[in-house]
Design a protein around this motif. Structure first.
Motif, short mmCIF file in Angstrom:
data_model
loop_
_atom_site.label_atom_id
_atom_site.label_comp_id
_atom_site.label_asym_id
_atom_site.label_seq_id
_atom_site.Cartn_x
_atom_site.Cartn_y
_atom_site.Cartn_z
N THR A 77 0.81 -1.21 0.00
CA THR A 77 0.00 0.00 0.00
C THR A 77 0.85 1.27 0.00
O THR A 77 2.03 1.25 0.35
CB THR A 77 -0.95 0.04 1.22
OG1 THR A 77 -0.17 -0.04 2.42
CG2 THR A 77 -1.94 -1.11 1.18
N LYS A 92 -13.39 9.92 -6.70
CA LYS A 92 -13.77 8.55 -7.06
C LYS A 92 -12.76 7.95 -8.05
O LYS A 92 -12.34 6.80 -7.91
CB LYS A 92 -15.17 8.59 -7.67
CG LYS A 92 -15.69 7.31 -8.24
CD LYS A 92 -17.18 7.50 -8.57
CE LYS A 92 -17.66 6.61 -9.67
NZ LYS A 92 -17.08 6.88 -10.98
N ALA A 95 -9.47 7.18 -6.27
CA ALA A 95 -9.61 5.97 -5.45
C ALA A 95 -9.63 4.71 -6.31
O ALA A 95 -9.05 3.69 -5.95
CB ALA A 95 -10.88 6.05 -4.61
N GLU A 96 -10.25 4.79 -7.48
CA GLU A 96 -10.32 3.62 -8.35
C GLU A 96 -8.96 3.30 -8.96
O GLU A 96 -8.58 2.14 -9.07
CB GLU A 96 -11.38 3.83 -9.44
CG GLU A 96 -12.79 3.64 -8.89
CD GLU A 96 -13.88 4.02 -9.88
OE1 GLU A 96 -13.54 4.44 -11.02
OE2 GLU A 96 -15.06 3.91 -9.51
N GLY A 99 -6.76 2.04 -6.11
CA GLY A 99 -7.29 0.70 -5.81
C GLY A 99 -6.75 0.07 -4.54
O GLY A 99 -6.83 0.65 -3.46
N ASP A 100 -6.19 -1.13 -4.68
CA ASP A 100 -5.69 -1.89 -3.53
C ASP A 100 -4.49 -1.24 -2.85
O ASP A 100 -4.07 -1.68 -1.78
CB ASP A 100 -5.30 -3.32 -3.95
CG ASP A 100 -6.52 -4.12 -4.38
OD1 ASP A 100 -7.65 -3.71 -4.03
OD2 ASP A 100 -6.35 -5.15 -5.06
N TYR A 125 -13.67 6.54 1.70
CA TYR A 125 -14.00 5.97 0.39
C TYR A 125 -13.11 4.76 0.14
O TYR A 125 -11.90 4.84 0.31
CB TYR A 125 -13.80 7.02 -0.71
CG TYR A 125 -14.52 6.70 -2.00
CD1 TYR A 125 -15.85 7.08 -2.19
CD2 TYR A 125 -13.89 5.99 -3.02
CE1 TYR A 125 -16.52 6.77 -3.37
CE2 TYR A 125 -14.54 5.68 -4.19
CZ TYR A 125 -15.87 6.07 -4.36
OH TYR A 125 -16.54 5.75 -5.53
N LYS A 126 -13.72 3.67 -0.25
CA LYS A 126 -13.00 2.42 -0.56
C LYS A 126 -12.05 1.99 0.57
O LYS A 126 -10.91 1.57 0.34
CB LYS A 126 -12.22 2.55 -1.88
CG LYS A 126 -13.10 2.45 -3.11
CD LYS A 126 -12.27 2.24 -4.36
CE LYS A 126 -13.16 2.05 -5.59
NZ LYS A 126 -13.73 0.73 -5.72
N GLY A 127 -12.50 2.14 1.81
CA GLY A 127 -11.72 1.68 2.95
C GLY A 127 -10.60 2.61 3.37
O GLY A 127 -9.84 2.32 4.29
N THR A 182 -19.85 12.05 3.47
CA THR A 182 -19.76 10.95 2.50
C THR A 182 -19.42 11.54 1.13
O THR A 182 -19.55 12.75 0.90
CB THR A 182 -21.10 10.21 2.38
OG1 THR A 182 -22.08 11.12 1.85
CG2 THR A 182 -21.56 9.67 3.74
N TYR A 183 -19.02 10.67 0.23
CA TYR A 183 -18.73 11.11 -1.15
C TYR A 183 -19.99 11.73 -1.76
O TYR A 183 -19.93 12.79 -2.41
CB TYR A 183 -18.25 9.92 -1.97
CG TYR A 183 -18.03 10.24 -3.43
CD1 TYR A 183 -16.98 11.07 -3.84
CD2 TYR A 183 -18.88 9.73 -4.41
CE1 TYR A 183 -16.77 11.37 -5.18
CE2 TYR A 183 -18.68 10.03 -5.75
CZ TYR A 183 -17.63 10.85 -6.14
OH TYR A 183 -17.44 11.16 -7.47
#
Length: 202
Positions: A77, A92, A95-96, A99-100, A125-127, A182-183
């Motif tokens: 990470t 968004k 974040a995409e 990713g991981d 967002y996404k953890g 939130t987003y």
């Protein structure tokens, strides 16, 4: 083809996938920093690519600009990431693309051009937790120095790699809390997207 010394460490970090996918664009700096096993990057993160015909090289359709980030050899990470977005909605996309490589303990700062200058937010967002801030000082670098209480004069003497190290190490200890939204709430709150070409001489 053998990898250069500069490319090798990146391949062994969480930035390796992004580098391989041509997401790390227009580097001002890309390579090992002064911290053992650490790699840094300053440049642009390509978020969306245009459709390409054959081997033509088109610029990305969407980017996160003025990026500063580091990653550690052998770690999956990214511990620190900062960048500039014209619009909050592209959180968004960031974040995409990451990713991981995002983690719950990472420090991720996004300076957005269309949020209220008096507001600062935390957006899960996404953890991961993103710090979303207005851009007042024109550059992400200057904004970060102010946010992290780093003295410009102290950093002036350092090279780019050492500056990245200092910023990333200080960001790791950042624990100020802002309003949590939130987003979806952020999309409701954000202002219109400014035309980046306005007021430029023709």
């Amino acid at each position: 083809m053998t990898a250069t010394i500069e490319q090798q460490p990146i391949a062994q970090t969480a930035l390796g996938r992004l580098d391989k996918g041509r997401h790390l664009q227009n580097p001002v700096f890309k390579g090992a920093t002064h911290k053992p096993g650490r790699v840094g990057f300053r440049g642009e993160l390509a978020l969306r690519f245009s459709a390409q015909m054959a081997d033509e090289a088109r610029p990305p359709e969407l980017t996160c600009d003025q990026v500063l980030t580091v990653a550690q050899t052998g770690e999956a990470t990214i511990p620190f990431f900062a960048g500039y977005l014209l619009s909050f909605e592209h959180l968004k996309d960031v974040a995409e693309v990451l990713g991981d490589a995002l983690s719950a303990g990472g420090k991720y700062f996004l300076f957005c051009n269309n949020i209220d200058l008096s507001k600062k937010y935390q957006v899960p967002y996404k953890g991961a937790m993103f710090y979303v801030l207005p851009i007042e000082e024109a550059t992400v670098y200057n904004e970060l120095l102010d946010l992290l209480y780093l003295e410009r004069n102290d950093l002036k003497k350092l090279d780019t790699a050492a500056k990245l190290d200092r910023i990333a190490d200080t960001a790791a200890k950042f624990d100020i809390t802002f309003d949590m939204i939130t987003y979806a709430e952020g999309l409701e709150l954000m202002g219109p997207v400014r035309n980046p070409n306005e007021n430029r001489p023709v």
